[in-house]
Design a protein around this motif. Structure first.
Motif, PDB file in Angstrom:
ATOM      1  N   SER A   1      11.947  -0.706 -11.318  1.00 56.72           N
ATOM      2  CA  SER A   1      12.637  -2.043 -11.267  1.00 56.72           C
ATOM      3  C   SER A   1      13.823  -2.084 -12.138  1.00 56.72           C
ATOM      4  O   SER A   1      13.810  -1.274 -12.903  1.00 56.72           O
ATOM      5  CB  SER A   1      11.470  -3.003 -11.595  1.00 56.72           C
ATOM      6  OG  SER A   1      10.958  -2.860 -12.859  1.00 56.72           O
TER       7      SER A   1
ATOM      8  N   THR B   1      16.058  -5.129 -14.302  1.00 51.12           N
ATOM      9  CA  THR B   1      16.388  -6.144 -14.601  1.00 51.12           C
ATOM     10  C   THR B   1      17.743  -6.359 -15.736  1.00 51.12           C
ATOM     11  O   THR B   1      17.615  -5.765 -16.763  1.00 51.12           O
ATOM     12  CB  THR B   1      15.121  -7.070 -15.442  1.00 51.12           C
ATOM     13  OG1 THR B   1      14.003  -7.038 -14.790  1.00 51.12           O
ATOM     14  CG2 THR B   1      15.513  -8.423 -15.797  1.00 51.12           C
TER      15      THR B   1
ATOM     16  N   GLU C   1      12.763  -3.478  -6.807  1.00 48.17           N
ATOM     17  CA  GLU C   1      13.176  -4.925  -7.065  1.00 48.17           C
ATOM     18  C   GLU C   1      14.190  -4.804  -7.943  1.00 48.17           C
ATOM     19  O   GLU C   1      14.306  -4.219  -9.015  1.00 48.17           O
ATOM     20  CB  GLU C   1      11.968  -5.462  -7.705  1.00 48.17           C
ATOM     21  CG  GLU C   1      11.999  -6.788  -7.968  1.00 48.17           C
ATOM     22  CD  GLU C   1      10.685  -7.614  -8.249  1.00 48.17           C
ATOM     23  OE1 GLU C   1      10.531  -8.756  -8.731  1.00 48.17           O
ATOM     24  OE2 GLU C   1       9.760  -6.789  -8.008  1.00 48.17           O
TER      25      GLU C   1
ATOM     26  N   ASN D   1      10.481   2.528 -16.269  1.00 54.66           N
ATOM     27  CA  ASN D   1      10.675   1.091 -16.581  1.00 54.66           C
ATOM     28  C   ASN D   1      11.741   1.108 -18.061  1.00 54.66           C
ATOM     29  O   ASN D   1      11.459   1.715 -18.693  1.00 54.66           O
ATOM     30  CB  ASN D   1       9.908   0.161 -16.644  1.00 54.66           C
ATOM     31  CG  ASN D   1       8.825   0.008 -15.489  1.00 54.66           C
ATOM     32  OD1 ASN D   1       9.390  -0.638 -14.616  1.00 54.66           O
ATOM     33  ND2 ASN D   1       7.686   0.891 -15.462  1.00 54.66           N
TER      34      ASN D   1
END
Length: 512
Positions: free
Chosen positions: A288, A290, A311, A265
């Motif tokens: 993931s 972002t 994601e 992450n």
């Protein structure tokens, strides 16, 4: 007679003995001195350097005989294999070439903030060196080229376990040797035992290739002054698990974290603007992703071969994000090779439109496992072919701001069974937007006041099940149970709810 000759030689060369039996070279013009090597007289009357002439813990004073000690001369402690420690004065400015070469039991080097230059090979062959510290300071530290070998840096191949860099530093410009220039301009590249790095104090940039090919590195701690991570800074650090990028970081360079296979992450700061080409390519454990609204562009293949990302979130923001081609000359989209299951697009974005009808560079084209797509209220259009051939896609939540969907937008999404579109006016649709979607079984949820408009609008009217599935609320709305969530599943506070689409008691509600 020998004593007299030695005294005469010292006077002639400017050398003299001083505190702790160290030898010094004096400069009367500046009233400064530097530590130098010991010498011995040979039988023929000539003099030569004594290799390994010093022993024990070394404490270098700030002054000697009225002179300020500002340097360690070339070869001063060369081959001194019985020096466990060295203490530098805060008056130190330079450490010259091979100054501590071959100091085989030296375990720690703490460089004062006063030092402004460290020359080539200053610490070569320090076989026990485990810790290096550049103390906090604002002035620039100039580091020389690492060694005579283009494949090593200043501390390369030493058994270093931890590094602290508390100040800005730079390397000299030199002739470009192609690939090898990167190693040569890296103080800690190829430190095979380096485990932990702390960037503190006044350091503003991690230099290019600084920790390239450090296979044991697992933790990097970064302070708030950092604004850039250089090209290949952590390239091929396969055990790196933790990297905290603080607010203030603006750019992440080309291949900066490529092949960092253990990173799961990353929390990107809200100040980040550029993630350059291949920056996180082959980060195989990254789960993931972002991307902050501050990021204006992603470099080519910046997350290529990130084979565990399930994601993706493009955070809400009004500014457009520029996405490059995907792989294979643009035939795949930017996120195509990720095993995505969920995607949230909270901002407008653009990408090159090449290939047949432009769809071949759709950002999410052919994401084989993508099941859920949601959009934020800054998105006004879905680009041509962006979600084409998503054979596992089941649900799509459009924003109330949506105005149009380009050609082939959701072509070949055979399993699509639920679409939510709170836009009051049905968005304009290009050609083949929902071709291959079973419009008899796929449900379309709209606002109650707009249901008749959708039943008459081009493309939308083809859906057999158009239902009222969204309820309009005012911004001062209070939910009876107090439990409601945004489309990312985050629980919200009803007292501070803003405009947008929310979930309450299993129903989608739009707040204006």
């Amino acid at each position: 007679m020998r004593k007299i000759l030695f005294t005469l030689l010292l006077a002639f060369t400017g050398l003299s003995a001083g505190a702790q039996d160290l030898e010094y070279a004096y400069d009367d013009a500046t009233m400064t001195a530097k530590v130098t090597y010991r010498m011995k007289q040979l039988g023929d009357g000539t003099w030569e350097r004594i290799k390994g002439g010093y022993h024990g813990d070394i404490v270098i004073p700030e002054k000697v005989s009225g002179y300020t000690v500002t340097g360690i001369g070339e070869l001063a402690f060369d081959q001194c294999d019985d020096i466990p420690s060295v203490q530098f004065p805060n008056t130190m400015k330079t450490i010259e070439e091979r100054a501590f070469c071959g100091c085989k039991v030296l375990k720690e080097v703490i460089i004062p903030a006063s030092v402004d230059t460290i020359y080539n090979n200053a610490f070569d062959g320090c076989e026990a060196l485990e810790r290096v510290v550049f103390e906090d300071g604002e002035n620039l530290l100039k580091l020389g080229v690492g060694s005579s070998s283009a494949e090593s840096g200043m501390f390369s191949f030493q058994p270093i376990k931890s590094v602290y860099i508390g100040r800005p530093y730079r390397y000299p410009k030199q002739k470009d040797w192609g690939w090898y220039i990167y190693y040569d301009l890296s103080a800690f590249g190829r430190c095979n035992t380096l485990e932990e790095v702390t960037i503190g104090g006044y350091a503003t940039e991690i230099q290019p290739c600084e920790f390239i090919l450090t296979p044991a590195l697992h933790t990097v701690n970064v302070n708030v002054s950092l604004n850039a991570v250089g090209d290949k800074a952590f390239h091929h650090c396969e055990k790196l698990q933790i990297i905290n990028l603080p607010e203030g970081v603006v750019t992440i360079g080309n291949r900066a974290f490529e092949f960092c296979k253990a990173i799961k992450n990353i929390d990107f700061p809200s100040t980040l603007q550029l993630i350059d080409e291949y920056a996180f390519a082959s980060c195989e454990s990254l789960e993931s992703l972002t991307i902050p609204a501050s990021v204006s562009s992603l470099g080519l293949a910046s997350f290529a071969a990130c084979t565990s990302v399930k994601e993706v979130t493009l955070e809400d923001g009004p500014n457009e994000l520029v996405l490059p081609y995907g792989s294979e000359g643009g035939s795949n989209g930017f996120f195509t090779n990720m095993p995505l299951e969920k995607a949230y697009i909270g901002r407008p974005y653009s990408h090159p439109e090449t290939g047949w009808a432009g769809y071949r560079t759709g950002a999410f084209t052919r994401c084989a496992k993508l099941k859920e797509v949601r959009f934020g209220n800054y998105v006004t259009k879905v680009l041509t072919g962006d979600f084409m051939e998503l054979h596992e896609l089941q649900t799509v939540d459009f924003p109330s701001s949506l105005e149009s969907i380009g050609d082939f937008g959701f072509t070949a999404c055979e399993k699509l069974n639920a679409i939510t579109c709170p836009a009051t006016t049905p968005p304009a649709c290009g050609n083949y937007v929902f071709s291959d979607t079973d419009k008899q079984t796929c449900k379309l949820y709209v606002l109650g006041e707009s249901i008749e408009s959708y039943k008459e609008a081009n493309v939308w009217k083809e859906f057999f099940n158009i239902e009222v599935g969204i309820h309009r609320l005012t911004t001062d709305a209070m939910f009876k149970d107090g439990n409601f969530y945004d489309l990312l599943g985050r629980k919200m506070n009803s007292q501070t709810i803003g405009k947008g689409l929310y979930i309450n008691n299993g129903k989608k509600m739009i707040v204006r």
